[in-house]
Structures are given as structure tokens and as C-alpha cells.
Motif scaffolding. Sequence first.
Motif, PDB file in Angstrom:
ATOM      1  N   THR A   3       0.848  -1.185   0.000  1.00 45.73           N
ATOM      2  CA  THR A   3       0.000   0.000   0.000  1.00 45.73           C
ATOM      3  C   THR A   3       0.887   1.239   0.000  1.00 45.73           C
ATOM      4  N   TYR A   4       0.429   2.283  -0.675  1.00 53.80           N
ATOM      5  CA  TYR A   4       1.224   3.494  -0.841  1.00 53.80           C
ATOM      6  C   TYR A   4       0.698   4.617   0.042  1.00 53.80           C
ATOM      7  N   LYS A   5       1.620   5.501   0.420  1.00 55.45           N
ATOM      8  CA  LYS A   5       1.204   6.684   1.169  1.00 55.45           C
ATOM      9  C   LYS A   5       0.324   7.557   0.277  1.00 55.45           C
ATOM     10  N   PRO A   6      -0.703   8.170   0.843  1.00 52.92           N
ATOM     11  CA  PRO A   6      -1.519   9.087   0.022  1.00 52.92           C
ATOM     12  C   PRO A   6      -0.685  10.288  -0.402  1.00 52.92           C
ATOM     13  N   LYS A   8       0.482  14.003  -1.175  1.00 46.65           N
ATOM     14  CA  LYS A   8       0.251  15.309  -0.567  1.00 46.65           C
ATOM     15  C   LYS A   8       0.322  16.378  -1.638  1.00 46.65           C
ATOM     16  N   GLN A  13       2.739  19.397   1.569  1.00 47.65           N
ATOM     17  CA  GLN A  13       4.172  19.106   1.643  1.00 47.65           C
ATOM     18  C   GLN A  13       4.894  20.182   2.454  1.00 47.65           C
ATOM     19  N   TYR A  16       4.181  19.605   6.058  1.00 44.93           N
ATOM     20  CA  TYR A  16       4.923  18.420   6.505  1.00 44.93           C
ATOM     21  C   TYR A  16       6.390  18.767   6.760  1.00 44.93           C
ATOM     22  N   LYS A  68      11.605   7.503  11.556  1.00 40.38           N
ATOM     23  CA  LYS A  68      11.748   8.870  11.065  1.00 40.38           C
ATOM     24  C   LYS A  68      13.071   9.477  11.513  1.00 40.38           C
TER      25      LYS A  68
END
Length: 272
Positions: A3-6, A8, A13, A16, A68
Motif C-alpha cells: 500500500t502506498y502513502k496518500p 500530498k 508538503q 509536513y 523517522k
Amino acid sequence: MTTYKPAKNAQEQIEYLKTNKKITFNSIHEQQARDILFKYNYINVITPYKHHFSKFDKDGNEVKIDGKHIYERDVEFSEYFNLFKNERLQYPIIIKNILGYELRFKSIMAYRILTSTEINDENKLVAYLESVRLRIPMNSDYSDSRLEHMNNHIKQLEKSISGYADIYCFFDRMSLGVSLTIFSGLDQGLQKQLLKDFKSLGMNFGVKNINDFIDKVFTLVAIRNCVMHCNSLEILVRYYNPATHKLRKNRNKKKYAKMINELSIEKQYAQI
């Protein structure tokens, strides 16, 4: 299933970057930054350079919490953008040098092969390619995966023979990577003659050994594919496999960085 990140949008961005990477927007304000991310993409402007600003432990490993990076100071967006610009400003001269190298490499190799053999029909060409394929593992100690990759090059060439008007076009249309596969399986006497030819044009990278030369050109091919697809050389130098985040060993990093520096200086073989 992966599954991929949605995705932005540009403003998301920006938010973020402010929240997660301590990026500030003073010398380049937010509207300019949005335009930059729209034109050049986050994956080109930000992703390759995160390690310049993230925290490292005493052993030189990047520190992460919950996967992260950790950022200990505010970073101007312009610091990222300058790294991106400085890298991409190298590309025109790198491309010019690579195109000059590729043209001469393929032309001279085809000349030596075609003037030293009697390949006058498709069957003889297939037989010649098979002799090249069988000679590659005898000439080298390549890994199984690299040998498989080179075998696939030969198989694709054999399938495509009938699609060319003549043998000259067949050799001319090869990519540099495929041409290097052919070079790797040539008779050693012919390899030495070609290395002598390339040395006379300043194309041997200062090496005398055939396998060292092949390794140099293999590195050049990787750089070629990177810049021709507008990808980041920073990623190429750092990662052995970007998909798994596997980093290159320092010796390997230095090899790629050295070749990039070499190609960033205008070469005589790039002149017409």
C-alpha cells in the motif's frame, strides 16, 4: 499487497516539512517553495539530501525514531534547494561527456569486431553472440545475478537481429550497457586491442587491466542511466539498493563519486 502513502499536495508538503523536518522559509518563501516542489518534485528536491541535516550517532549511523529521521536544528528550504541545483548543474557536462564516450566506445568496438571476423549472415551473427555469452564467465568472476543480467542482454540481441537493416545498424543501436556486455565476452586479444584504442583517446580512465576497465565503464553506465532519467546522483552514490535502503560501502561510494567528478570535467573525447 503493497500500500502506498496518500499523495500530498504542495501546501501539505510545505506543512509536513515545517512539522517533521524543521524546515523554515525565509530566503525562499512558502509560495516559491510550493512552485519549486511542483516543478521539480519532493523526491528530487528533498529526499536525496535529508542525510545532510539529520542526526547521526557516534558510529556514523542515522538516528531514527519510529522510522523517522531526527533533525536538531532549523533548516532553510534554500539549503535543500541549493544542494539540488548544484547537483543538477553538473548534468549538462556529464551528459556531454557520456554521449561522447558512448559514441566512440560503440563505434570503435563495432569496427574492431567487424574487421576481424567474417559475420556475413544472421546465423553467423547468432553464433558469434553465443561465443560472447559463453566467454563472459570465463573472462570474469561476476556474481550470478550480473551474469544472468548479461545473458539476458545477449538473448534479447539474438531475438532482435532480424529487426535491423544490416549488421552495422545492429551494432550502432546497442545501448552502452549492452555494448559493455559484448566487450566483456570478447576474445582477450581483441579486448586488449580495444583498451589500447581507448587509451589513445583518453578513454581508459588510467587503468591497464581489462577487468578494472570494465568496472569503470560499468560505473559510467550507472551514472549515464541516472542522469538520462533525471534521477539524483546523490541517491546513486549513497544507495546500493534504494528500494531496501541498503547503503553502499564506503569504497563503493568513493568509486561512484570519483567517476562523477571525472565526468564533470570537459573531456577531449566529447569534442567533435
